[in-house]
Motif scaffolding. Structure first.
Motif, PDB file in Angstrom:
ATOM      1  N   MET A   1       0.848  -1.182   0.000  1.00 18.21           N
ATOM      2  CA  MET A   1       0.000   0.000   0.000  1.00 18.21           C
ATOM      3  C   MET A   1       0.893   1.244   0.000  1.00 18.21           C
ATOM      4  O   MET A   1       1.874   1.312   0.727  1.00 18.21           O
ATOM      5  N   LYS A   2       0.544   2.227  -0.802  1.00 17.72           N
ATOM      6  CA  LYS A   2       1.317   3.459  -0.873  1.00 17.72           C
ATOM      7  C   LYS A   2       1.213   4.234   0.437  1.00 17.72           C
ATOM      8  O   LYS A   2       0.201   4.201   1.115  1.00 17.72           O
ATOM      9  N   PHE A   3       2.289   4.955   0.755  1.00 12.80           N
ATOM     10  CA  PHE A   3       2.325   5.701   2.008  1.00 12.80           C
ATOM     11  C   PHE A   3       1.201   6.736   2.067  1.00 12.80           C
ATOM     12  O   PHE A   3       0.582   6.925   3.113  1.00 12.80           O
ATOM     13  N   GLU A   4       0.911   7.417   0.954  1.00 12.25           N
ATOM     14  CA  GLU A   4      -0.145   8.435   0.938  1.00 12.25           C
ATOM     15  C   GLU A   4      -1.493   7.831   1.318  1.00 12.25           C
ATOM     16  O   GLU A   4      -2.280   8.452   2.019  1.00 12.25           O
ATOM     17  N   THR A   5      -1.746   6.600   0.866  1.00  9.96           N
ATOM     18  CA  THR A   5      -2.994   5.923   1.202  1.00  9.96           C
ATOM     19  C   THR A   5      -3.057   5.622   2.699  1.00  9.96           C
ATOM     20  O   THR A   5      -4.095   5.803   3.335  1.00  9.96           O
ATOM     21  N   LEU A   6      -1.930   5.170   3.261  1.00  9.50           N
ATOM     22  CA  LEU A   6      -1.874   4.927   4.707  1.00  9.50           C
ATOM     23  C   LEU A   6      -2.191   6.198   5.481  1.00  9.50           C
ATOM     24  O   LEU A   6      -2.933   6.176   6.461  1.00  9.50           O
ATOM     25  N   LEU A   7      -1.621   7.301   5.041  1.00  5.89           N
ATOM     26  CA  LEU A   7      -1.843   8.582   5.711  1.00  5.89           C
ATOM     27  C   LEU A   7      -3.312   8.989   5.640  1.00  5.89           C
ATOM     28  O   LEU A   7      -3.913   9.367   6.648  1.00  5.89           O
ATOM     29  N   LYS A   8      -3.913   8.879   4.472  1.00  5.53           N
ATOM     30  CA  LYS A   8      -5.319   9.280   4.298  1.00  5.53           C
ATOM     31  C   LYS A   8      -6.255   8.453   5.164  1.00  5.53           C
ATOM     32  O   LYS A   8      -7.267   8.963   5.648  1.00  5.53           O
ATOM     33  N   MET A  31       1.056   3.998  10.203  1.00  2.00           N
ATOM     34  CA  MET A  31       1.576   4.974   9.243  1.00  2.00           C
ATOM     35  C   MET A  31       2.926   5.521   9.705  1.00  2.00           C
ATOM     36  O   MET A  31       3.868   5.622   8.926  1.00  2.00           O
ATOM     37  N   PHE A  32       3.042   5.878  11.000  1.00  3.46           N
ATOM     38  CA  PHE A  32       4.319   6.384  11.508  1.00  3.46           C
ATOM     39  C   PHE A  32       5.394   5.302  11.460  1.00  3.46           C
ATOM     40  O   PHE A  32       6.554   5.595  11.152  1.00  3.46           O
ATOM     41  N   ASP A  33       5.036   4.064  11.752  1.00  3.64           N
ATOM     42  CA  ASP A  33       6.000   2.959  11.643  1.00  3.64           C
ATOM     43  C   ASP A  33       6.506   2.833  10.207  1.00  3.64           C
ATOM     44  O   ASP A  33       7.696   2.637   9.964  1.00  3.64           O
ATOM     45  N   THR A  34       5.592   2.958   9.244  1.00  2.90           N
ATOM     46  CA  THR A  34       5.972   2.898   7.830  1.00  2.90           C
ATOM     47  C   THR A  34       6.864   4.077   7.463  1.00  2.90           C
ATOM     48  O   THR A  34       7.842   3.923   6.731  1.00  2.90           O
ATOM     49  N   ALA A  35       6.556   5.256   7.979  1.00  2.14           N
ATOM     50  CA  ALA A  35       7.389   6.437   7.714  1.00  2.14           C
ATOM     51  C   ALA A  35       8.815   6.199   8.195  1.00  2.14           C
ATOM     52  O   ALA A  35       9.776   6.553   7.507  1.00  2.14           O
ATOM     53  N   ILE A  36       8.950   5.589   9.352  1.00  6.00           N
ATOM     54  CA  ILE A  36      10.289   5.300   9.872  1.00  6.00           C
ATOM     55  C   ILE A  36      10.990   4.287   8.968  1.00  6.00           C
ATOM     56  O   ILE A  36      12.144   4.488   8.579  1.00  6.00           O
ATOM     57  N   ARG A  37      10.283   3.205   8.628  1.00  6.61           N
ATOM     58  CA  ARG A  37      10.889   2.160   7.793  1.00  6.61           C
ATOM     59  C   ARG A  37      11.296   2.676   6.425  1.00  6.61           C
ATOM     60  O   ARG A  37      12.329   2.282   5.886  1.00  6.61           O
ATOM     61  N   GLU A  38      10.477   3.551   5.850  1.00  6.63           N
ATOM     62  CA  GLU A  38      10.741   4.052   4.498  1.00  6.63           C
ATOM     63  C   GLU A  38      11.535   5.360   4.501  1.00  6.63           C
ATOM     64  O   GLU A  38      11.692   5.988   3.458  1.00  6.63           O
ATOM     65  N   ASN A  39      11.987   5.770   5.686  1.00  7.75           N
ATOM     66  CA  ASN A  39      12.821   6.965   5.823  1.00  7.75           C
ATOM     67  C   ASN A  39      12.108   8.222   5.301  1.00  7.75           C
ATOM     68  O   ASN A  39      12.696   9.045   4.611  1.00  7.75           O
ATOM     69  N   ILE A  40      10.827   8.354   5.641  1.00  5.47           N
ATOM     70  CA  ILE A  40      10.042   9.520   5.243  1.00  5.47           C
ATOM     71  C   ILE A  40      10.067  10.502   6.418  1.00  5.47           C
ATOM     72  O   ILE A  40       9.575  10.182   7.497  1.00  5.47           O
ATOM     73  N   PRO A  41      10.650  11.683   6.231  1.00  7.47           N
ATOM     74  CA  PRO A  41      10.750  12.633   7.348  1.00  7.47           C
ATOM     75  C   PRO A  41       9.388  13.226   7.725  1.00  7.47           C
ATOM     76  O   PRO A  41       8.449  13.246   6.921  1.00  7.47           O
ATOM     77  N   MET A  42       9.310  13.727   8.950  1.00  7.16           N
ATOM     78  CA  MET A  42       8.053  14.280   9.464  1.00  7.16           C
ATOM     79  C   MET A  42       7.559  15.445   8.609  1.00  7.16           C
ATOM     80  O   MET A  42       6.364  15.590   8.387  1.00  7.16           O
ATOM     81  N   ARG A  43       8.473  16.261   8.102  1.00  9.79           N
ATOM     82  CA  ARG A  43       8.046  17.397   7.272  1.00  9.79           C
ATOM     83  C   ARG A  43       7.300  16.913   6.029  1.00  9.79           C
ATOM     84  O   ARG A  43       6.333  17.518   5.596  1.00  9.79           O
ATOM     85  N   LYS A  44       7.725  15.757   5.469  1.00 14.06           N
ATOM     86  CA  LYS A  44       7.046  15.187   4.303  1.00 14.06           C
ATOM     87  C   LYS A  44       5.661  14.658   4.694  1.00 14.06           C
ATOM     88  O   LYS A  44       4.690  14.826   3.958  1.00 14.06           O
ATOM     89  N   VAL A  45       5.555  14.040   5.880  1.00 20.52           N
ATOM     90  CA  VAL A  45       4.258  13.571   6.382  1.00 20.52           C
ATOM     91  C   VAL A  45       3.301  14.755   6.495  1.00 20.52           C
ATOM     92  O   VAL A  45       2.148  14.689   6.056  1.00 20.52           O
TER      93      VAL A  45
END
Length: 192
Positions: A1-8, A31-45
């Motif tokens: 599942m894409k990160f954007e979908t998880l966020l929505k 979603m936050f766990d996925t952000a950490i795993r995929e190295n997505i910074p908080m500003r991008k979230v």
């Protein structure tokens, strides 16, 4: 599942409130766990959340309120990952630029396994399609074979190199900490 979908999926369907319902809260943690795993910074979230709320015609007050809620929610969950030992592979530059983290590998992996993985990562990320095809025909055709660091002619399995510029450097590190912003820190192991 894409990160954007998880966020929505962390927002309620009608009021667009972040993580208020227990199911939305569970999704927010995932979603936050996925952000950490995929190295997505908080500003991008936060950028993605703002874009989603704007697409759903939320006013600026509502958007600010939900972005603050996301930041508060982040602090309620475990936002750092730790490892006592790991292999670290970095991309190093000869022109003085700061090195980049390529990946962390389990500290339980053997140095031979890490050497092969680093070689593959270098080929995939840094080599041309011609070089990749040439290598696929025979491992001997690798233009940049990975090798152990040598001191006084003796190979040291705790430090490896692969490539030209940029080149990859693998070594074992300890006390690794990575936070949701993607900031990593570790202690270098010294050769004994």
């Amino acid at each position: 599942m894409k990160f954007e979908t998880l966020l929505k999926r962390c927002f309620s369907d009608i009021s667009f409130e972040f993580g208020v319902h227990p199911l939305d809260s569970k999704r927010a943690k995932a979603m936050f766990d996925t952000a950490i795993r995929e190295n997505i910074p908080m500003r991008k979230v936060l950028e993605l959340a703002k874009s989603f709320l704007e697409e759903n015609h939320c006013d600026s007050t509502k958007i600010d309120q939900e972005l603050k809620r996301i930041q508060r929610h982040k602090h309620r969950i475990k936002s750092t990952l730790k490892a006592t030992k790991a292999w670290l592979i970095t991309r190093e530059y000869t022109d003085g630029r700061e090195s980049d983290v390529v990946t962390f590998i389990s500290g339980r992996k053997s140095s031979d396994t890490v050497l092969e993985l680093m070689e593959q990562l270098y080929l995939v990320n840094e080599c041309s399609n011609y070089e990749k095809l040439h290598y696929s025909k025979s491992r001997r055709n690798n233009p940049y074979p990975a090798e152990y660091h040598r001191r006084d002619g003796i190979p040291y399995s705790g430090l490896m190199f692969c490539g030209s510029d940029p080149f990859y450097k693998a070594r074992k590190v300890e006390n690794v900490v990575v936070d949701i912003e993607g900031v990593s820190c570790w202690d270098e192991l010294t050769r004994t």
